[in-house]
Design a protein around this motif. Structure first.
Motif, PDB file in Angstrom:
ATOM      1  N   ARG A  18       0.838  -1.190   0.000  1.00  0.00           N
ATOM      2  CA  ARG A  18       0.000   0.000   0.000  1.00  0.00           C
ATOM      3  C   ARG A  18       0.879   1.248   0.000  1.00  0.00           C
ATOM      4  N   PRO A  19       0.338   2.382  -0.455  1.00  0.00           N
ATOM      5  CA  PRO A  19       1.149   3.603  -0.544  1.00  0.00           C
ATOM      6  C   PRO A  19       1.850   3.978   0.761  1.00  0.00           C
ATOM      7  N   LYS A  20       1.177   3.891   1.884  1.00  0.00           N
ATOM      8  CA  LYS A  20       1.798   4.257   3.160  1.00  0.00           C
ATOM      9  C   LYS A  20       2.922   3.290   3.520  1.00  0.00           C
ATOM     10  N   ALA A  21       2.753   2.028   3.166  1.00  0.00           N
ATOM     11  CA  ALA A  21       3.810   1.045   3.431  1.00  0.00           C
ATOM     12  C   ALA A  21       5.030   1.346   2.573  1.00  0.00           C
ATOM     13  N   ARG A  22       4.795   1.766   1.334  1.00  0.00           N
ATOM     14  CA  ARG A  22       5.915   2.138   0.471  1.00  0.00           C
ATOM     15  C   ARG A  22       6.644   3.352   1.028  1.00  0.00           C
ATOM     16  N   GLU A  23       5.878   4.314   1.522  1.00  0.00           N
ATOM     17  CA  GLU A  23       6.506   5.498   2.115  1.00  0.00           C
ATOM     18  C   GLU A  23       7.333   5.107   3.338  1.00  0.00           C
ATOM     19  N   ALA A  24       6.817   4.182   4.112  1.00  0.00           N
ATOM     20  CA  ALA A  24       7.551   3.725   5.294  1.00  0.00           C
ATOM     21  C   ALA A  24       8.858   3.051   4.889  1.00  0.00           C
ATOM     22  N   LEU A  25       8.837   2.252   3.823  1.00  0.00           N
ATOM     23  CA  LEU A  25      10.043   1.584   3.365  1.00  0.00           C
ATOM     24  C   LEU A  25      11.072   2.579   2.847  1.00  0.00           C
ATOM     25  N   LYS A  26      10.620   3.596   2.148  1.00  0.00           N
ATOM     26  CA  LYS A  26      11.551   4.625   1.675  1.00  0.00           C
ATOM     27  C   LYS A  26      12.231   5.312   2.846  1.00  0.00           C
ATOM     28  N   ALA A  27      11.441   5.649   3.845  1.00  0.00           N
ATOM     29  CA  ALA A  27      11.995   6.293   5.031  1.00  0.00           C
ATOM     30  C   ALA A  27      12.937   5.355   5.770  1.00  0.00           C
ATOM     31  N   ALA A  28      12.536   4.090   5.888  1.00  0.00           N
ATOM     32  CA  ALA A  28      13.368   3.116   6.590  1.00  0.00           C
ATOM     33  C   ALA A  28      14.703   2.947   5.889  1.00  0.00           C
ATOM     34  N   ARG A  29      14.687   2.903   4.573  1.00  0.00           N
ATOM     35  CA  ARG A  29      15.941   2.762   3.829  1.00  0.00           C
ATOM     36  C   ARG A  29      16.881   3.917   4.125  1.00  0.00           C
ATOM     37  N   ALA A  30      16.341   5.115   4.113  1.00  0.00           N
ATOM     38  CA  ALA A  30      17.161   6.294   4.378  1.00  0.00           C
ATOM     39  C   ALA A  30      17.750   6.248   5.785  1.00  0.00           C
ATOM     40  N   VAL A  31      16.945   5.867   6.752  1.00  0.00           N
ATOM     41  CA  VAL A  31      17.407   5.838   8.141  1.00  0.00           C
ATOM     42  C   VAL A  31      18.414   4.712   8.356  1.00  0.00           C
ATOM     43  N   PHE A  32      18.137   3.533   7.836  1.00  0.00           N
ATOM     44  CA  PHE A  32      19.061   2.405   7.984  1.00  0.00           C
ATOM     45  C   PHE A  32      20.422   2.738   7.368  1.00  0.00           C
ATOM     46  N   LEU A  33      20.422   3.392   6.201  1.00  0.00           N
ATOM     47  CA  LEU A  33      21.679   3.745   5.565  1.00  0.00           C
ATOM     48  C   LEU A  33      22.429   4.802   6.370  1.00  0.00           C
ATOM     49  N   GLU A  34      21.694   5.633   7.046  1.00  0.00           N
ATOM     50  CA  GLU A  34      22.312   6.714   7.823  1.00  0.00           C
ATOM     51  C   GLU A  34      22.929   6.212   9.116  1.00  0.00           C
ATOM     52  N   VAL A  35      22.218   5.355   9.847  1.00  0.00           N
ATOM     53  CA  VAL A  35      22.673   4.995  11.200  1.00  0.00           C
ATOM     54  C   VAL A  35      22.795   3.489  11.414  1.00  0.00           C
ATOM     55  N   GLY A  36      22.515   2.683  10.404  1.00  0.00           N
ATOM     56  CA  GLY A  36      22.595   1.242  10.574  1.00  0.00           C
ATOM     57  C   GLY A  36      21.339   0.676  11.223  1.00  0.00           C
ATOM     58  N   TYR A  37      21.290  -0.655  11.304  1.00  0.00           N
ATOM     59  CA  TYR A  37      20.099  -1.298  11.865  1.00  0.00           C
ATOM     60  C   TYR A  37      19.929  -0.973  13.346  1.00  0.00           C
ATOM     61  N   ASP A  38      20.995  -1.133  14.119  1.00  0.00           N
ATOM     62  CA  ASP A  38      20.878  -0.922  15.568  1.00  0.00           C
ATOM     63  C   ASP A  38      20.574   0.531  15.916  1.00  0.00           C
ATOM     64  N   GLY A  39      21.090   1.463  15.130  1.00  0.00           N
ATOM     65  CA  GLY A  39      20.863   2.874  15.428  1.00  0.00           C
ATOM     66  C   GLY A  39      19.493   3.379  15.011  1.00  0.00           C
ATOM     67  N   ALA A  40      18.828   2.645  14.123  1.00  0.00           N
ATOM     68  CA  ALA A  40      17.516   3.085  13.626  1.00  0.00           C
ATOM     69  C   ALA A  40      16.429   2.822  14.658  1.00  0.00           C
ATOM     70  N   THR A  41      15.449   3.694  14.694  1.00  0.00           N
ATOM     71  CA  THR A  41      14.293   3.517  15.569  1.00  0.00           C
ATOM     72  C   THR A  41      13.024   3.743  14.761  1.00  0.00           C
ATOM     73  N   MET A  42      11.957   3.152  15.227  1.00  0.00           N
ATOM     74  CA  MET A  42      10.666   3.343  14.557  1.00  0.00           C
ATOM     75  C   MET A  42      10.227   4.799  14.651  1.00  0.00           C
ATOM     76  N   ASP A  43      10.583   5.456  15.748  1.00  0.00           N
ATOM     77  CA  ASP A  43      10.251   6.878  15.897  1.00  0.00           C
ATOM     78  C   ASP A  43      10.901   7.693  14.778  1.00  0.00           C
ATOM     79  N   GLU A  44      12.189   7.438  14.534  1.00  0.00           N
ATOM     80  CA  GLU A  44      12.903   8.212  13.515  1.00  0.00           C
ATOM     81  C   GLU A  44      12.402   7.885  12.124  1.00  0.00           C
ATOM     82  N   ILE A  45      12.090   6.612  11.880  1.00  0.00           N
ATOM     83  CA  ILE A  45      11.566   6.226  10.567  1.00  0.00           C
ATOM     84  C   ILE A  45      10.225   6.901  10.299  1.00  0.00           C
ATOM     85  N   ALA A  46       9.370   6.945  11.314  1.00  0.00           N
ATOM     86  CA  ALA A  46       8.076   7.608  11.161  1.00  0.00           C
ATOM     87  C   ALA A  46       8.275   9.098  10.898  1.00  0.00           C
ATOM     88  N   ARG A  47       9.230   9.700  11.608  1.00  0.00           N
ATOM     89  CA  ARG A  47       9.470  11.146  11.443  1.00  0.00           C
ATOM     90  C   ARG A  47       9.993  11.451  10.046  1.00  0.00           C
TER      91      ARG A  47
END
Length: 211
Positions: A18-47
Motif C-alpha cells: 500500500r502507498p503508506k507502506a511504500r513510504e515507510a520503506l523509503k523512510a526506513a531505507r534512508a534511516v538504515f543507511l544513515e545509522v545502521g540497523y541498531d541505530g535506527a528507531t521506529m520513531d525516527e523512521i516515522a518522522r
C-alpha cells in the motif's frame, strides 16, 4: 535528516504494498543507511517518512519486520534487472558472457550492496533476515542460472551433473573480484582486466563441463 532515495523503492518494485507502506520503506531505507540497523528507531523512521507511528505499526509489527520487507523489495528490484539466459537466445558462450557482464555491472554500480552492508553486522543475531536476503537475492539468481545449466545438460550440449554447484562456480569465476571490490566500496577493476577475467573464466567453465 537522511534523504529518501525513491529510486530503489519505486512503485513497480513494491507494487504489492500500500502507498503508506511504500513510504515507510523509503523512510526506513534512508534511516538504515544513515545509522545502521541498531541505530535506527521506529520513531525516527516515522518522522523521516512524515507518517504517524500508528500508521507505521499498522503495516509493520516492528523494526525487524520492516527491515525484512526492505530486504525483499531491494533483492527483487536487483533481480528484476538480471539477465536470464535461455537456450533460444544464442550460443552458450554468448549467454554466459551476458550473465557475467550483467552481474559485474550490478556489483560495480553497488546495487543492493547498501542493504548487504547493513545486514552483515546483525546477521548472527537475526538469522531469519540473513536467510531472507540469501533466498530473495543471491539464491534466486543462482536458481535462474542453475535452471539454464540444467537445460543445457538435458539437451546434451554440456555435461553438468550438479547445475546448482556449477552455477556457484560460474559466478565465482567471473565475479569474485568485483564482489569484493563492491563490498569494500573500492573502484571497479579496469575494463581490460574485467574482460580478461570473464573470457578466461568462461573458457575454464566450458572446458570443464563440455559434453
Amino acid at each position: 535528516m537522511p534523504e529518501i532515495d525513491a529510486q530503489h523503492l519505486a512503485p513497480e518494485n513494491a507494487r504489492s504494498l500500500r502507498p503508506k507502506a511504500r513510504e515507510a520503506l523509503k523512510a526506513a531505507r534512508a534511516v538504515f543507511l544513515e545509522v545502521g540497523y541498531d541505530g535506527a528507531t521506529m520513531d525516527e523512521i516515522a518522522r523521516v517518512g512524515g507518517i504517524s507511528k500508528a500508521t507505521l505499526y499498522a503495516h509493520f509489527s516492528g523494526k525487524a519486520a520492516l527491515f525484512e520487507e526492505l530486504i525483499r523489495v531491494e533483492c527483487r528490484s536487483v533481480n528484476a534487472n538480471l539477465y536470464v539466459p535461455s537456450l533460444e537466445h544464442g550460443s552458450i558462450e554468448a549467454e554466459l558472457r551476458k550473465v557475467a557482464t550483467n552481474y559485474r555491472r550490478i556489483f560495480a554500480q553497488r546495487e543492493g550492496l547498501d542493504i548487504f552492508r547493513i545486514l552483515i553486522p546483525v546477521a548472527p543475531r537475526f538469522p531469519r533476515l540473513a536467510k531472507v536476503f540469501y533466498e530473495e537475492g543471491p539464491g534466486a539468481s543462482i536458481r535462474q542460472i542453475a535452471a539454464y545449466l540444467a537445460a543445457l545438460s538435458r539437451s546434451g550440449q554440456m555435461r553438468i551433473p550438479d547445475p546448482d554447484a556449477a552455477a556457484h562456480q560460474l559466478l565465482a569465476l567471473v565475479t569474485e573480484d568485483i564482489k569484493l571490490a563492491g563490498a569494500l566500496a573500492f573502484p571497479a577493476p579496469p575494463a581490460r582486466e574485467a574482460d580478461h577475467l570473464i573470457n578466461s573464466g568462461i573458457a575454464m567453465f566450458l572446458a570443464f563441463y563440455k559434453a
